[in-house]
Scaffold this motif. Structure first.
Motif, short mmCIF file in Angstrom:
data_model
loop_
_atom_site.label_atom_id
_atom_site.label_comp_id
_atom_site.label_asym_id
_atom_site.label_seq_id
_atom_site.Cartn_x
_atom_site.Cartn_y
_atom_site.Cartn_z
N PRO A 83 0.78 -1.24 0.00
CA PRO A 83 0.00 0.00 0.00
C PRO A 83 0.81 1.29 0.00
O PRO A 83 0.26 2.33 -0.35
CB PRO A 83 -0.81 -0.10 1.30
N ILE A 84 2.08 1.28 0.43
CA ILE A 84 2.82 2.54 0.51
C ILE A 84 3.85 2.60 -0.62
O ILE A 84 4.79 1.81 -0.64
CB ILE A 84 3.55 2.70 1.86
N ASN A 85 3.65 3.54 -1.52
CA ASN A 85 4.67 3.83 -2.51
C ASN A 85 4.92 5.33 -2.41
O ASN A 85 4.08 6.13 -2.83
CB ASN A 85 4.19 3.43 -3.90
N LEU A 86 6.04 5.70 -1.81
CA LEU A 86 6.26 7.11 -1.48
C LEU A 86 6.34 8.00 -2.71
O LEU A 86 5.89 9.14 -2.69
CB LEU A 86 7.54 7.26 -0.65
N TRP A 87 6.92 7.49 -3.81
CA TRP A 87 7.02 8.31 -5.03
C TRP A 87 5.61 8.63 -5.54
O TRP A 87 5.32 9.77 -5.88
CB TRP A 87 7.82 7.56 -6.11
N ALA A 88 4.78 7.60 -5.62
CA ALA A 88 3.42 7.82 -6.13
C ALA A 88 2.64 8.74 -5.18
O ALA A 88 1.92 9.64 -5.62
CB ALA A 88 2.69 6.48 -6.27
N MET A 89 2.84 8.53 -3.89
CA MET A 89 2.12 9.35 -2.91
C MET A 89 2.50 10.81 -3.00
O MET A 89 1.65 11.70 -3.00
CB MET A 89 2.44 8.87 -1.50
N MET A 90 3.81 11.05 -3.06
CA MET A 90 4.28 12.44 -3.09
C MET A 90 3.83 13.13 -4.37
O MET A 90 3.42 14.29 -4.35
CB MET A 90 5.79 12.48 -2.99
N ALA A 91 3.93 12.42 -5.49
CA ALA A 91 3.54 13.02 -6.77
C ALA A 91 2.02 13.23 -6.80
O ALA A 91 1.55 14.27 -7.27
CB ALA A 91 3.98 12.14 -7.93
N ALA A 92 1.28 12.27 -6.29
CA ALA A 92 -0.19 12.41 -6.27
C ALA A 92 -0.58 13.59 -5.38
O ALA A 92 -1.47 14.37 -5.73
CB ALA A 92 -0.84 11.13 -5.76
N ALA A 93 0.11 13.73 -4.26
CA ALA A 93 -0.19 14.86 -3.36
C ALA A 93 0.08 16.18 -4.07
O ALA A 93 -0.71 17.12 -3.98
CB ALA A 93 0.64 14.77 -2.09
N GLY A 94 1.19 16.23 -4.82
CA GLY A 94 1.53 17.46 -5.54
C GLY A 94 0.53 17.80 -6.62
O GLY A 94 0.35 18.96 -6.97
N ALA A 95 -0.14 16.78 -7.15
CA ALA A 95 -1.10 17.01 -8.23
C ALA A 95 -2.54 16.99 -7.72
O ALA A 95 -3.48 16.97 -8.52
CB ALA A 95 -0.93 15.95 -9.31
N ASN A 96 -2.71 17.01 -6.41
CA ASN A 96 -4.04 16.99 -5.79
C ASN A 96 -4.87 15.77 -6.19
O ASN A 96 -6.08 15.86 -6.39
CB ASN A 96 -4.83 18.26 -6.16
N MET A 97 -4.19 14.65 -6.36
CA MET A 97 -4.90 13.41 -6.64
C MET A 97 -5.00 12.61 -5.35
O MET A 97 -4.01 12.49 -4.65
CB MET A 97 -4.11 12.55 -7.64
N PRO A 98 -6.18 12.05 -5.06
CA PRO A 98 -6.22 11.17 -3.90
C PRO A 98 -5.40 9.92 -4.19
O PRO A 98 -5.26 9.54 -5.36
CB PRO A 98 -7.70 10.82 -3.76
N PHE A 99 -4.85 9.30 -3.16
CA PHE A 99 -4.05 8.09 -3.37
C PHE A 99 -5.00 6.90 -3.45
O PHE A 99 -5.02 6.03 -2.59
CB PHE A 99 -3.03 7.94 -2.24
N VAL A 100 -5.78 6.89 -4.50
CA VAL A 100 -6.80 5.86 -4.69
C VAL A 100 -6.66 5.30 -6.11
O VAL A 100 -6.42 6.05 -7.05
CB VAL A 100 -8.22 6.46 -4.52
N GLY A 101 -6.77 3.99 -6.23
CA GLY A 101 -6.70 3.36 -7.55
C GLY A 101 -5.30 2.92 -7.92
O GLY A 101 -5.08 2.43 -9.03
N PHE A 102 -4.35 3.07 -7.01
CA PHE A 102 -2.96 2.72 -7.31
C PHE A 102 -2.64 1.27 -6.96
O PHE A 102 -1.64 0.73 -7.42
CB PHE A 102 -2.00 3.65 -6.56
N THR A 103 -3.46 0.66 -6.11
CA THR A 103 -3.11 -0.65 -5.57
C THR A 103 -2.90 -1.70 -6.66
O THR A 103 -1.86 -2.37 -6.68
CB THR A 103 -4.21 -1.12 -4.59
N ILE A 104 -3.85 -1.82 -7.56
CA ILE A 104 -3.75 -2.88 -8.57
C ILE A 104 -2.57 -2.64 -9.52
O ILE A 104 -1.74 -3.54 -9.71
CB ILE A 104 -5.09 -3.05 -9.33
#
Lengths: 444, 390, 210
Positions: A172-193
């Motif tokens: 569940p934790i991918n820091l690169w995806a999380m940080m980039a998603a946060a920067g683009a105002n995307m919720p961290f949803v839909g990344f798991t699969i």
């Protein structure tokens, strides 16, 4: 002088001074620090040019240098506490006990054993987002089992590195995806699969490519070569510290509204405390702490210096120039080069790459009609592959350190890891190109 | 001899390190403890603390000033706040234009200049921000703290590995637990910014707020730019505001966006969902926030001029126009102030029972002509009873 | 090992410099429309003529293809004029009562707030609107494809997809001047023989509603 020329000169000065410093046989950390100081000097000395800019007082330069040192403060703390926990565990004999049990139980069932090891390697990074943490916690243990399975030294360290990189990428934790998603105002949803598909496929390929075949092992001989286990260990005792660790992490996820925010450093220290409780022999905690810090000097040092470099590159416009250069590449060229650009950039800047490239790339891909979730997932799996590349090579260095690797870093370890690395990069690139189709398949 | 040399070098390095620690420590402290004077309008009714509405922020750095302008005449109530992201200076500057000049003749206006003070006490690590920014005024130079997007780790630490938003349960990046615009509607026993959002929600309830306005700035690469984001309760007002300002006032249009229902923690979504108020959020372009920016300094922050961002515009990568004139702070604040005024004026038409009448606030063109500095008062010459510190 | 290390660092520097050079050059093929606001080239258009010739008759039913707020704006303008108008951004073919309305207005351009899981599914929007338009056409309603939020709604591929899908089926295209800064809609209307109504800004839309 234009701003573009200014930032380009700063960038060139960093590269030249770093190369000269390395030539003088200075360490990577010191060389990067000197290159960073050269960059700030060039920035101050170069004439203002056509665009106005603010004064940069000497004291502010000092402040920027100091601020850069703490950019990765949290990451360094996690490195230190995770390693302290595992070193204590190793000293207490827990690692030796587990390795013995695995070798005994799975002696004739190689595939199950490899699947189990892959799982064990993926878990720490998946829940902490850090590949180095994976290496520092279970890397040594898994390495010992791989030795017992007859895997050569090069393949062992290569596999530990790749699995650690994939564990960092794994949900569940991918820091690169999380940080980039946060920067683009995307919720961290839909990344798991997508993250799970890419990272687990990559991990399994690496495992069976590098360790699928090995010399046949004589059980008695192998067991006799493994370190002796102290009296008093049992199955319950040996898993208790890990139950504490995983329990504390999972409690925060299961009851986020009621469980206090403990933070990974404290979680690792509490887990270390549990090691002391279950250990059948007395351990000199102070010595373990000293060993931990001594071993991690290089890793922590590089993270500090990369933080300073990132700060100064941002201050001088050099970072913006790199980011601009990447996002203005034609999309066809981006498809063809991101597999190279992202790992190389990760090798230079570590996690700072996520907001630097991730955010503008998300905007770009979204603008062009590509699924931003799938696209970001592919980049977030490609990035940790670069963690064995210079100048930082954080996870690669951790693997070498943890497995006490004596071979050649590039011709031995990196060369051996190249095939799985290219497999992962190719898989991600294909998924990125067909991200909309992939999204439709998984119903994203 | 060689050993002596190495020892000398080690001592020298240690000395340098201590000097760096000492100097930077002093500078960090100066930034963290700097107080921003606010000379409130003489028409102010009262200045409260956020903790007057909820104890959960009492004694914390985020116990901010709440400036209340109550006409005593029945009408609507507006809460506007700046400083949600202190790396976006047009936000607190716009709020402060109201705080220092407002006169409400019907209804009530409540202003918070800095809603997440903690985030203004450090800059974002790795972004090479300046510590302060300055505005020329007729009486001298006025200084404000420049800040981060998230609260200072000295006030809220550690972060969880992943931030799970309360109450939606949506996963967000760990650092967003310190970002107040991901914390709405807040949590009484949460971390600092969650508690701050919770206290503001209690303020909204206690004061009977009808609409809220959250000031922001955004990078030009970001799709939500120069726009009003609104909860569905505010659709009509936001649409009419956007049309009026675009048609009659602004050179660069201001758009409108619906607040997405699947993105949680943001003021425009949660305040509307968890209170009676209609929630609005306004964005204006700030090139300093673009990752592709060039040299990072106060000049860029205030002038909004950047060659690299312009280059990205030439490649069609931006959602807002930019040329050699950049996006100066006067223009950014002027847009925000005018948008706030128009939202209230349109709301007066759409919901007459919530009428708010006021004066003293400069128009878009007046701010462009006179500069924002003309609308901040000199604290050294003001009646001390009217001087507060954020 | 040292040589290899230096070799790798040289490659990194070369990659960076190569990408720099690409950045320095001007792109000959901009990937999307630039969002820069340009002076409308009004001399190319016959605005007055179209305004005089065409008015749209209510009652209106208004929806959006892409969940942008244009439909809300259009509805506000109609209501300000005292006309009968209903705005339903989730309107489906099945829910459309064709007896109540004379004109279906579908605004185009997609909502941009929130990406990924929070974003708008433009394909689902197009599917809904195409079915809706076909049903309305069969019932004899006038179909208006509108783009009234300017160049800010003509930036990305989602915007383009919603515009293409709706305008193709529209009887009349209604736009504001800024939306046609690059002459796209004028050319589109000419090429596809569609009736074009262009007004100065959103408030001026009232002049063509009846």
């Amino acid at each position: 002088m234009t701003m573009l020329q200014h930032s380009l000169l700063v960038l060139v000065s960093i590269a030249v001074v770093f190369a000269i410093a390395k030539k003088q046989k200075l360490s990577t950390e010191i060389s990067m620090l000197i290159a960073t100081i050269a960059a700030i000097l060039v920035h101050v000395i170069l004439p203002q040019g056509e665009d106005p800019r603010s004064q940069l007082p000497f004291l502010e330069i000092i402040r920027h240098l100091a601020e850069g040192t703490v950019t990765y403060f949290d990451v360094c703390l996690v490195f230190l506490t995770a390693t302290f926990f595992m070193t204590l565990y190793k000293e207490s004999g827990g690692v030796a006990y587990i390795v013995r049990q695995i070798v005994k139980t799975f002696f004739r069932r190689r595939i199950i054993c490899l699947l189990l090891l892959t799982f064990v390697m993926l878990v720490p990074g998946a829940i902490t987002g850090s590949g180095a943490t994976t290496v520092l916690t279970v890397g040594g243990l898994v390495g010992a089992v791989l030795t017992a399975m007859g895997i050569t030294e090069d393949r062992r360290v290569a596999l530990i590195f790749i699995l650690a990189a994939m564990s960092a990428a794994c949900p569940p934790i991918n820091l690169w995806a999380m940080m980039a998603a946060a920067g683009a105002n995307m919720p961290f949803v839909g990344f798991t699969i997508p993250l799970a598909f890419l990272s687990i496929t990559g991990a399994l390929f690496a495992t069976f490519y590098l360790a699928g075949r090995g010399e046949s092992v004589n059980l008695e001989e192998t067991l006799s070569n493994l370190p002796k286990v102290s009296e008093g260990w049992s199955g319950v005792r040996v898993v208790l510290p890990f139950i504490v660790l995983i329990g504390l992490v999972m409690a925060g996820r299961i009851w986020p509204a009621n469980f206090p925010v403990v933070g990974l450093p404290l979680i690792f220290m509490i887990s270390a405390g549990s090691v002391l409780l279950v250990s059948p022999k007395r351990i000199n905690v102070f010595n373990v702490a000293i060993t931990t810090v001594t071993n991690l000097k290089g890793l922590v040092g590089i993270m500090i210096v990369v933080g300073i470099l990132n700060q100064i590159m941002t201050l001088t416009g050099a970072r913006g120039l790199i980011s601009l250069a990447v996002v203005t590449l034609p999309i066809g060229v981006l498809f063809g080069t991101l597999w190279l650009i992202l790992p190389v950039a990760e090798g230079v800047l570590q996690y700072a790459v996520a907001p630097l490239f991730g955010v503008p790339l998300i905007m770009l891909f979204n603008m062009l009609g590509y699924d931003p979730v799938i696209a970001l997932s592919t980049w977030a799996v490609m990035l940790p592959v670069g963690d064995c590349l210079p100048p930082t090579a954080v996870v690669g260095r951790a693997a070498v350190m943890e497995l006490d690797y004596k071979g050649n870093y590039y011709r031995g370890f990196v060369k051996t890891a190249l095939v799985p690395m290219f497999f992962i990069l190719a898989l991600c690139t294909i998924t990125m190109i067909f991200c909309n189709e992939f999204s439709a398949i998984i119903g994203g | 001899m060689k050993n002596m040399n190495i020892k000398f070098i080690k001592v020298l390095i240690l000395f340098i390190v201590f000097c760096v620690i000492g100097i930077s420590g002093f500078l960090f402290r100066e930034h963290r403890t700097f107080k921003e004077p606010v000379v409130v309008s003489e028409h102010i009714t009262t200045v409260k603390k956020l903790s007057d509405y909820s104890d959960v922020v009492k004694g914390t750095v985020n116990d901010c000033n709440v400036y209340i302008f109550d006409s005593g005449v029945e009408g609507g109530t507006m809460l506007m706040f700046g400083g949600a992201h202190p790396e976006e200076p047009a936000t607190n500057l716009s709020a402060q234009v109201f705080t220092e000049n407002l006169n409400v003749t019907q209804g009530k206006i409540i202003v918070i200049n800095r809603i997440n003070i903690s985030a203004s006490t450090n800059t974002r690590m790795g972004e090479a921000y300046p510590r302060f920014f300055h505005v020329d005024t007729p009486w001298g130079v006025k200084t404000w703290r420049y800040g981060d997007r998230a609260a200072n780790p000295l006030d809220s630490w550690p972060d969880p590995e992943v931030y799970i938003h309360y109450p939606s349960g949506q996963n967000l990046a760990y650092v967003d637990i310190r970002n107040i615009n991901r914390n709405w509607p807040g949590k009484a026993d949460g971390l600092l910014t969650e508690r701050t959002a919770y206290a503001v929600m209690r303020l909204i309830e206690a004061e009977g707020v009808d609409m809220t306005l959250d000031y922001h700035e955004a990078e030009l690469e970001y799709p939500v730019e120069n726009t009003i984001v609104t909860h569905e309760k505010g659709n009509e007002v936001a649409a009419m505001t956007s049309m009026l300002l675009t048609s009659q006032v602004f050179d660069v249009p201001i758009g409108m966006e619906f607040s997405p229902k699947a993105l949680h923690g943001l003021s425009h979504r949660e305040i509307g969902d968890y209170s009676d108020a209609a929630s609005y959020l306004v964005e204006v372009a700030e090139p300093m926030l673009d990752r592709i920016r060039g040299i990072t300094d106060e000049e860029l922050l205030m002038s909004g001029k950047d060659r690299f961002v312009m280059k990205a515009g030439e490649h069609g990568l931006l959602y807002a126009p930019i040329d050699e004139n950049g996006w100066p702070i006067n223009q950014r604040v002027a847009r925000h102030v005018e948008t706030a005024k128009t939202i209230m004026q349109v709301n007066n038409m759409v919901r007459p029972e919530q009428t708010i009448l006021f004066d003293g606030i400069p128009s878009y063109h007046e701010i462009l002509e006179n500069g924002i500095g003309a609308y901040y008062n000199d604290p050294s010459m003001a009646n001390p009873n009217y001087v507060y510190y954020d | 090992m040292k040589k290899l290390n230096n070799f790798i660092i040289t490659i990194i520097v070369l990659v960076i410099l190569m990408t720099m050079m690409t950045a320095c050059s001007n792109s000959t093929e901009p990937t999307t429309n630039n969002t820069e606001t340009k002076e409308p080239e009004t001399e190319e258009f016959e605005i007055d003529e179209t305004k005089a010739d065409v008015t749209l008759k209510g009652p209106y039913i208004i929806t959006t293809c892409g969940q942008s707020p244009g439909a809300v704006m259009m509805n506000m303008v109609a209501m300000q004029e005292g006309l009968t108008s209903v705005n339903d951004n989730a309107l489906t073919a099945e829910a459309l009562n064709t007896d109540e309305y004379k004109t279906l207005i579908v605004t185009t351009g997609t909502s941009m707030k929130g990406m990924g899981a929070a974003g708008t599914d433009v394909n689902a929007e197009i599917e809904r609107c195409v079915k809706l338009i076909n049903t309305a056409k069969e019932a004899g309603l006038t179909i208006v494809g509108a783009h009234i939020e300017g160049m800010a709604r003509r930036t990305d591929s989602s915007d383009a997809a919603s515009i293409d899908a709706v305008m193709e089926l529209a009887d009349v295209i209604l736009i504001i001047e800024e939306s046609d800064s690059d002459g796209f809609f004028t050319k589109y209307a000419e090429d596809n023989n569609k009736q074009l109504i262009m007004v100065e800004n959103t408030l001026a839309i009232s002049s063509v509603l009846k």
